[in-house]
Every structure is written in C-alpha cells, then in structure tokens.
Write an enzyme that holds these catalytic residues in place. Structure first.
Site, PDB file in Angstrom:
ATOM      1  N   ASP A   1       1.904  27.006  34.611  1.00  0.00           N
ATOM      2  CA  ASP A   1       2.570  28.252  34.991  1.00  0.00           C
ATOM      3  C   ASP A   1       2.627  29.088  33.716  1.00  0.00           C
ATOM      4  O   ASP A   1       3.459  28.842  32.835  1.00  0.00           O
ATOM      5  CB  ASP A   1       3.981  27.932  35.517  1.00  0.00           C
ATOM      6  CG  ASP A   1       4.828  29.191  35.730  1.00  0.00           C
ATOM      7  OD1 ASP A   1       4.283  30.297  35.618  1.00  0.00           O
ATOM      8  OD2 ASP A   1       6.040  29.047  36.005  1.00  0.00           O
TER       9      ASP A   1
ATOM     10  N   LYS B   1       1.597  38.896  29.147  1.00  0.00           N
ATOM     11  CA  LYS B   1       1.168  38.864  30.544  1.00  0.00           C
ATOM     12  C   LYS B   1       1.258  40.243  31.199  1.00  0.00           C
ATOM     13  O   LYS B   1       0.524  40.533  32.146  1.00  0.00           O
ATOM     14  CB  LYS B   1       2.044  37.860  31.296  1.00  0.00           C
ATOM     15  CG  LYS B   1       1.541  37.486  32.670  1.00  0.00           C
ATOM     16  CD  LYS B   1       2.411  36.380  33.223  1.00  0.00           C
ATOM     17  CE  LYS B   1       2.181  36.152  34.693  1.00  0.00           C
ATOM     18  NZ  LYS B   1       3.080  35.106  35.210  1.00  0.00           N
TER      19      LYS B   1
ATOM     20  N   GLU C   1       1.383  32.457  42.237  1.00  0.00           N
ATOM     21  CA  GLU C   1       2.638  31.772  41.900  1.00  0.00           C
ATOM     22  C   GLU C   1       3.478  31.428  43.147  1.00  0.00           C
ATOM     23  O   GLU C   1       3.956  30.288  43.265  1.00  0.00           O
ATOM     24  CB  GLU C   1       3.445  32.626  40.919  1.00  0.00           C
ATOM     25  CG  GLU C   1       2.821  32.598  39.521  1.00  0.00           C
ATOM     26  CD  GLU C   1       3.270  33.737  38.619  1.00  0.00           C
ATOM     27  OE1 GLU C   1       4.167  34.509  39.025  1.00  0.00           O
ATOM     28  OE2 GLU C   1       2.724  33.858  37.512  1.00  0.00           O
TER      29      GLU C   1
ATOM     30  N   ASP D   1      11.210  35.149  42.956  1.00  0.00           N
ATOM     31  CA  ASP D   1      10.983  34.578  41.622  1.00  0.00           C
ATOM     32  C   ASP D   1      11.626  35.489  40.569  1.00  0.00           C
ATOM     33  O   ASP D   1      11.081  36.533  40.211  1.00  0.00           O
ATOM     34  CB  ASP D   1       9.463  34.451  41.394  1.00  0.00           C
ATOM     35  CG  ASP D   1       9.127  33.759  40.083  1.00  0.00           C
ATOM     36  OD1 ASP D   1      10.038  33.582  39.249  1.00  0.00           O
ATOM     37  OD2 ASP D   1       7.949  33.396  39.893  1.00  0.00           O
TER      38      ASP D   1
END
Lengths: 613, 288
Positions: A11, A73, A174, A196
């Site tokens: 992850d 990211k 994800e 999330d």
C-alpha cells in the site's frame, strides 16, 4: 522442494506505506526494521548528505524542509502544467521544476529527480524490510493505487516499482484491496462503500461486487483532508496556550514546531483509546532575552479534541454524501461500509459514519493495514495459489474521442476487462469536410477538456459531401499489456489512419534504464559503505582489546610466558590496522581484523597462564 | 608585550567562560598568569572560578560597567547551560536573527573604570537587525549630524575589527596549543563572523573542527549505537538545558542511533556531537 518465491502486497500511501504478505494462508503485515507496521512515505537528504527514508526522514521534515519530500503521490504521473500539480506546489516546501515532457522533477540533494524515483526510494525501503523478514530477495509485488488514478499515474507507479527492483505483477485499486481483505469477494454480492481517511487524503468509493468481480462504480473525495488536519488543530491549540502563558509564538521556531507536530500526532493517536493525553515538551524554547528554557506541559482531552475538530468530522460526512449523491447510491442500498485509514480509529469519525449510514461500519483492529493486506491476498492469488480471488486487469477510466461541441463520446467504458476492442461509427459535422481530427481521451467527464488527452491524429482526404454523409469508423484496441491502438477509417474510401498510445509516467525508456542503473550503483555503494562501517567498528574494538592485552602482558613478569615474537607481532598487527583503517577496502579490513583477533587470542592466553602462575 | 598578551588571553578566557567552557577559560587565565604573574584580572577570574568550584561554579558577573550604546543585558544563568553554545538552526532567536550575548568587558583606552561590552562589538553584525525602539527614516540621520554608517566604532572608542580578529585568532591558537579544540572552535566561529573570507580563520577553523569532531566521536563511540535517556520525565525538567539540547534529547527514543540523531537534529554535525557528548558526560543519556 524449493521454497516458492516470496510475494508482497504494498500500500503505497500519500502519508504512510505498508507491506504485507500471505503466510500459511493468512495475510500478515511485515513490520519495518524499527518494529512498526507503518513506514512514512517521506524521503530526505540530511544535512550530512545522507539519504533518509521513512520515520527518520519524517522526524526531520520541519527542520530540513527544502530537502524533505513528502506526499509525492499527489504528483506521480501528473503533468507539470496540470492544475493538480499547480495547486500542490502552493503548499509544498520543496522545489518542483518542470521536466522535458511536461512532467515534473523534484529537487532534492542538489539533483532533479522524477517522481517515480522518489516513490522508488520508499518501495526500496519496503522491499528491504520484506527481504529482512523473509531472509531472501523479494522481486515481485502487487501495488495499490487510488481508484481515480489514470493510466499515466498507474504506469508511473509501475515505473517506481521497476526502479526499486520490483516486478509489479498488478496495480489494483485501494478500495478493492480493502474489500478483498475483508473477504468480500466470497461473502458479499452487492454494493459496498469504502471510506479511506488517511494522513493526507480522504477517498470515498462505492464498489459493486458480483460473483467475485469488483467494479468501482463511484469514487471521489478530498485530496487535502486527512489526519494532518487533525494534528494541525492540536498544534494550534498548544501554540495558543503557550503564547497566552509566555507571550511566545512557538511556530517561529522550527525545532519547537517539529516537536509540536510529533507530540500532536502522538496525542491524537492516544485519544482514540484513552480519554485524555498529556503533552510534555521540556525545554521547548529559550526566551529571546536568554534565561532558562521553557517547558510546555498540557493535557488534551478527547472532548476537547472533538470540539477542536468538529468541522473536520462534518466534512467527512459531507464529502461522503456528495460522492454517493453523484453516483445515485442511497446509503440504505449498501451491503457494507468499510472504514480504512488510521484516522478512522477516532471514535468521533466512527460515530459520524454510523450516524450517516445507520449501520455499524466494518473496521478491523488495524484499519490502516487492510489495503496492504488486500494487496498481499491478490499477490498470493496471482501466484496461482487462489484463482477464485484473481482480479482481472481492467481499464481504470473510460476511453473515447472528442466530438463536436467539445463533448466526449465514450468508446470503451471504464472497468472493461482487457484485452478488448470496440468500434463506433461517426459522421462529419460540417459540409464538405476534408479532414477529421481524432482526439483520444481518457476520463469520466462529459466535456472533452476535462479529460486526459492521450494522443491525437488527423484523417485527411475525406470524400467531399454534405455533413453527416461521410462515415468514419473509429476502432479502439487495448492489448493485454494495456497498450491502446486507435484507428480511423473512411468507410467510403477505405482511407485509414491510426495511432498507438502507451501510458507514460513522463519518463522515456532510456531515462528509466539510466535511473535503474543509478539505483543499482547507489545500492551497491550503500551496501559497501555499510560493510566498511561495520568492519571499522569491529577493527576499532579489536584494536582496543589488543592494546589492553599488550599493556597487561607487559606488566606480567617475563611477559607472562608469551612467545618471543607475540608482542612484536601484535604491534605490527596494530600498525597494519592503523594503515588500512581508512582505506575503502573491505577485504583489507577483514584481514586486519583476523590478524588482530589472532594476536588477541595469543595475548589473552598468555595473560591467563601468567595469572595462574 | 607579555602584559598585553596576557590581557588578550584574559579577554578570550572571559569569552569562553561566558560560552560555558569553564575549563578552557581557566586554562587561558592560567596562561595569562604565566606570562604576566602580576595580572590582577587573570588572578581574580582564576580565583573566582576556583573558589566557586571550577566547572560547577556559578558564573561571576563582573562589576557593573559603563556600556555605551546599549543596555547591559542581565547575565543569563549560563552556568551549566551547556547547550547554549550550540550554533545552528532553530531557536526563537533564529526567527529574527537576534542574539543576546552576555557581556565581556574590555579595558578602554585612557584608563578610568570605563569598560566596553566586548561581545556587543563581536556581535555587532548580529545586533544590526535588532528592532529599534526609536527609528528614523533613512537619510534623516544627517539632520542630526550623525553619519549614516560607519560611525559606531569611532563613537564608542572601541578597537577596530582587525584587532578583534587578531585577538580571537591568537586566543584560538593558544587554545589549540592547550588542546582545547572546543574553545578554539568557538573563538574561530566568532572570528569568521568578523572576517568571513579570511583564509587563516577558515583553515584554522577547519583544522580545529576536524580535531574536535574526532574527539567527540571518539567519546560517543560507535555511532551506530542507540543512546537511551536515563532519567524520568519528571527529573528531566530539572536539568539546565537549552532548547537545542532539549530538542536532541526529545529525539532519543530508544530506537534511533547516534548517526540518526546527526541527521535528525537539523544542526551541524559538530553542534549535535557536542550536545550528545555533554548529555553523555552529565549522565543524562547512556548507551547499551
């Protein structure tokens, strides 16, 4: 029987990253070398030019802001000119410059690095942790990305894996990984919401699970809402309290601010399980006029934290409502609600979600680990050990062409399993049109300009005719490697033009190869330097022991019965050790250690026999 | 000549003592007495230091002095405040680049009891951005007959930068002869601020820094080892640390190595090593 090659699931998060694997049929998180599951997605070059990755890099982020890269990211696979990058630049303390292909480069340690190179440093760290866990090399991984990542972002993530020495078996979404970790591929048929809330982003996804097929039907969120916002509220509260008491603004002092940030995060985490947390920061600052350094001591209660951050919790619910509304999904239609990310441990968040969905959300003991666990499960399935859970490679976003009026005509919808092919027929929009421009787009927006332009080409020499009478056949082909070919054919004349689009991270193949080679050299040099350091420590320790033993032997009558050449040999060995100590030669250091070790055994033997006499 | 040299050593010694290096200061006072046995100041400071317990003694504040141009700051409780000399980033003063050095007094030409705050002179550059209570628009100074720049030194009758530089260099050389690299580095940093491009200062500073670093690293031992805090949080607050030492101490969590701490501190390697060595010496931290 040879042991099968270890496979890992990663992850790769905006704020933290985790690596997991499947052992004895159970997915497990691999702890890093400092003994914790989470590795901060932060890399830095310290003032002494040392590369830092993870927790150590995070802990000096405020005192060394220009050389510390976090949240890479947010930038990966994006174009420098994109509004996402331009927005991000406003808040990033490190330097970002434009690359040659409208990609972007991050300036760190005096070098301009591509984003995949930065992400590769984090992946390398996770790979090293996995290798330490297994005791052998790890080369294959499944890596997760947000559901909204386009092909370029996915390709850039794959490139990061390649640079890190990992073959990325598959990139998976994800929320899909989270649902896999909960075993929903087998137990649930229907819609599932995944919320999330991580360190820096909040993603809401709705999955349609049917017979083990995961379809992302809606995704959205806020890329600037996460645990750091909660931390900042605590920091403000602490700073305000201190200013009231001492009249000093701690935010002006980087060292104080770094300590406040660490303490705020710690207090926030603690308050998810206890009602109050003590913040104790001795010697936080020295007053400008000199004098004794001041201490910061405060007690933060859970109620106070909830009060300070009530609007943030409301934003979580607001964004969820918005995403579900846009997708036309009612909360009551959902079979399950999954909470992912460390921030969802906070009781107030659980309460807000429970209130909105009117159901108990699924939250494991470690909500921040579920995505990595799902990735590990998928890696295990890909190795052929569990074909039931095998996810298929799909197009993450729809592909289409621009049409008159600035709109998009979708030819291949998102989540289509690849390889695939689709054809649509279009007609000219103007009288006697001789040329048609085919713009290949990726995205979900109905307006062309809001989608990603993958490529364009022109089909010329069309038959002259009133509008609508010339038909053009556009065919999209996606092969198993995800390479998109688009061709356009004038149905009347048979005239044909085509284009091949390969998802690009912004790096050319040559650049990638050069970076991979550089990384290999860096790792070799780092390993050599580590070996040299270890050997020097061993040499120093042995040399000290030999000097001690020599001194003792000299004090014993007759040298304690030592062979005549023992002391001169020890002195020679010490001299030799001094000569080779600073050389960059592991073999010479090893030899010097052996010599000293031999002398030490001899000297100690004599000392013992001397003492017995 | 030897009397003048002795006086220079006394000044350098005072500077070191203000910086917390009592051992270095004591050596310089002793050296001054060797050169000029009748030097009353050297004897006074040496006796003052010895009477109050040398390294562990409270700092003796010189008698009130006539200080022109600025208020004499109250001498801060520097005794044992050994993190204070760590030069590096961080600290509230960093925000406005102000520093408030404790005063060292130089004899003023022409005798009388007038003394000049030597650190005010040494820290002249640092004092520049200090907020002025009364400020005049640029150019207005002419109206009052005061030159717009360059008049300060003349006005206060203190020596020029050159002589200060020489003083610091000689002091540093003396300290190096006495193997006090820590004190020498402190003086050389000051010298470098006075003469940033001076090759002599740079060479001497590099040499003494390297030597000092080697000594400190040797004291710390293997830099891959993990230090631990020996005291309970309740005891820590009674230590006399400054914020830099407090920051380094806060990073010691039983997981990071010395090498990690160099990277984490945000300070120079030398400053971090000095703080760590002192924490180790004082028994605040331990290894193993």
């Amino acid at each position: 029987m040879a042991e099968s090659e270890p496979l890992i699931g990663i992850d790769l998060g905006t704020t933290n990253s985790i690596v997991a694997t499947v052992q004895d049929g159970q997915p497990v998180v691999i702890k890093n070398r400092t003994g914790v599951a989470l590795t901060p997605s932060v890399v830095a070059v310290s003032k002494n030019a040392k590369r830092l990755v993870g927790s150590i890099a995070k802990r000096q982020a405020i005192t060394n802001p220009q050389e510390t890269v976090y949240a890479a990211k947010r930038l990966i696979g994006r174009k420098f000119s994109s509004h996402e990058v331009q927005d991000a630049l406003r808040s990033l303390p490190y330097a970002v410059v434009a690359g040659q292909h409208d990609d972007l480069r991050i300036r760190m340690g005096g070098r301009d690095l591509s984003v995949p190179e930065i992400s590769a440093m984090i992946l390398q760290e996770l790979k090293a942790d996995a290798e330490a866990h297994f005791g052998r090399p790890v080369t294959k991984a499944v890596v997760t990305v947000p559901a909204y990542f386009n092909d370029a972002q996915r390709q850039a993530t794959k490139d990061a894996g390649r640079i890190a020495g990992l073959e990325v078996l598959r990139i998976i979404n994800e929320p899909t990984a989270a649902a896999l970790a909960y075993g929903f591929g087998r137990t649930v048929n229907g819609r599932v919401a995944v919320l999330d809330l991580g360190g820096g982003t909040f993603d809401v996804s709705v999955l349609e699970i049917s017979q083990g097929v995961f379809d992302v039907v809606a995704t959205g969120g806020d890329t600037y809402l996460g645990g750091e916002d909660w931390d900042n509220r605590i920091i403000e509260w602490l700073v305000f309290g201190f200013a009231k008491e001492h009249g000093l603004d701690l935010r002006k002092d980087r060292m104080a601010l770094q300590r406040l940030k660490d303490a705020a995060e710690k207090a926030k985490v603690e308050l998810s399980s206890v009602r109050e947390s003590h913040v104790n920061l001795p010697f936080i600052c020295t007053p400008p006029g000199g004098g004794a350094a001041l201490h910061l001591q405060a007690t933060l209660t859970r109620d106070k934290l909830e009060d300070l951050t009530s609007d943030l919790a409301e934003r979580v619910v607001g964004i969820t409502t918005e995403v579900l509304g846009e997708a036309g999904v009612r909360p009551s239609e959902l079979k399950e609600v999954i909470l992912v990310g460390g921030m969802t441990r906070m009781p107030k968040i659980v309460e807000a979600v429970r209130g909105y969905f009117r159901r108990e959300p699924c939250k494991g003991v470690h909500p921040e680990e579920v995505v990595a666990l799902g990735a590990a499960i998928q890696a295990h399935a890909l190795a052929g050990q569990d074909s039931e859970l095998l996810l298929l490679d799909v197009t993450p976003q729809s592909l289409g062409v621009a049409i008159a009026g600035g709109y998009v005509r979708r030819v291949i919808p998102k989540n289509t399993t690849v390889p695939t092919s689709a054809t649509e027929v279009f007609a000219t929009s103007k009288d006697f049109q001789r040329t048609v421009k085919i713009m290949v787009l990726q995205g979900e927006h109905e307006m062309a300009q809001a989608n990603e332009l993958l490529g364009e080409f022109a089909l010329t020499g069309l038959r002259e005719a009133p509008r609508g009478q010339v038909e053009i056949e556009v065919t999209f082909d996606i092969n198993a490697e995800g390479i998109v070919s688009v061709s356009a054919k004038d149905r009347g004349t048979g005239l044909r033009q085509s284009i091949t689009v390969t998802a690009s991270s912004g790096l050319t193949e040559e650049e990638l190869k050069r970076i991979i080679e550089e990384q290999r050299e860096y790792l070799l040099a780092a390993r050599l330097s580590e070996e040299l350091k270890t050997k020097r420590v061993e040499l120093d320790s042995l040399a000290r022991d030999v000097v001690d033993a020599l001194t003792r032997a000299r004090l014993l009558p007759g040298g304690g019965g030592l062979a005549a050449d023992a002391m001169p040999r020890a002195e020679q060995a010490l001299e030799h050790a001094r000569r080779v100590r600073d050389a960059e030669d592991v073999a010479a250091l090893t030899r010097a250690c052996e010599l000293l070790s031999g002398c030490l055994t001899q000297l100690r033997g004599s000392a013992q026999s001397g003492a017995r006499r | 000549m030897s009397s003048e040299r002795a006086n220079q050593l006394v000044e350098a010694g005072l500077w070191l003592r203000m910086s917390g290096d009592h051992v270095g200061a004591q050596r310089l006072f002793e050296r001054a007495l060797e050169l000029d046995p009748g030097n009353a100041r050297a004897r006074q400071y040496l006796e003052g230091g010895a009477a109050s317990g040398g390294n562990g003694a409270p700092f003796v504040v010189p008698p009130p002095a006539q200080v022109l141009g600025r208020m004499t700051p109250v001498a801060p409780a520097l005794e044992g405040d050994w993190g204070a000399w760590a030069e590096g980033k961080g600290g509230l003063e960093e925000a406005d680049s102000r520093k408030t050095p404790a005063p060292v007094y130089l004899p003023v030409e022409g005798g009388n009891n007038g003394r000049v705050d030597a650190l005010a002179l040494l820290a002249r550059e640092e004092d520049a951005p200090e907020p002025e209570v009364f400020s005049f628009p640029e150019g207005d100074t002419q109206e009052f007959g005061v030159p717009s720049s360059g008049g300060d030194t003349q006005e206060y009758g203190v020596p020029t930068g050159d002589s200060e530089l020489d003083l610091l260099l000689r002091g540093a050389e003396d300290l190096l002869e006495l193997d006090d690299h820590s004190g020498a580095v402190d003086l050389l940093f000051k010298a470098q601020e006075l003469a940033p491009g001076d090759a002599r200062v740079e060479a001497l500073r590099q040499r003494s820094e390297q030597m000092l670093m080697a000594m400190l690293e040797s004291k710390l031992g293997d830099l891959g080892r993990i230090p631990r805090v020996r005291l309970q949080p309740d005891d820590i607050i009674w230590l006399n640390l400054d914020h830099r030492a407090g920051f380094v101490l806060a990073q010691i969590d039983g997981a990071v190595t010395y090498e990690d701490l160099f990277a984490l501190s945000g300070m120079t390697r030398l400053d971090t090593a000095r703080i760590l060595a002192q924490l180790l010496d004082e028994g605040v931290i331990t290894v193993g």
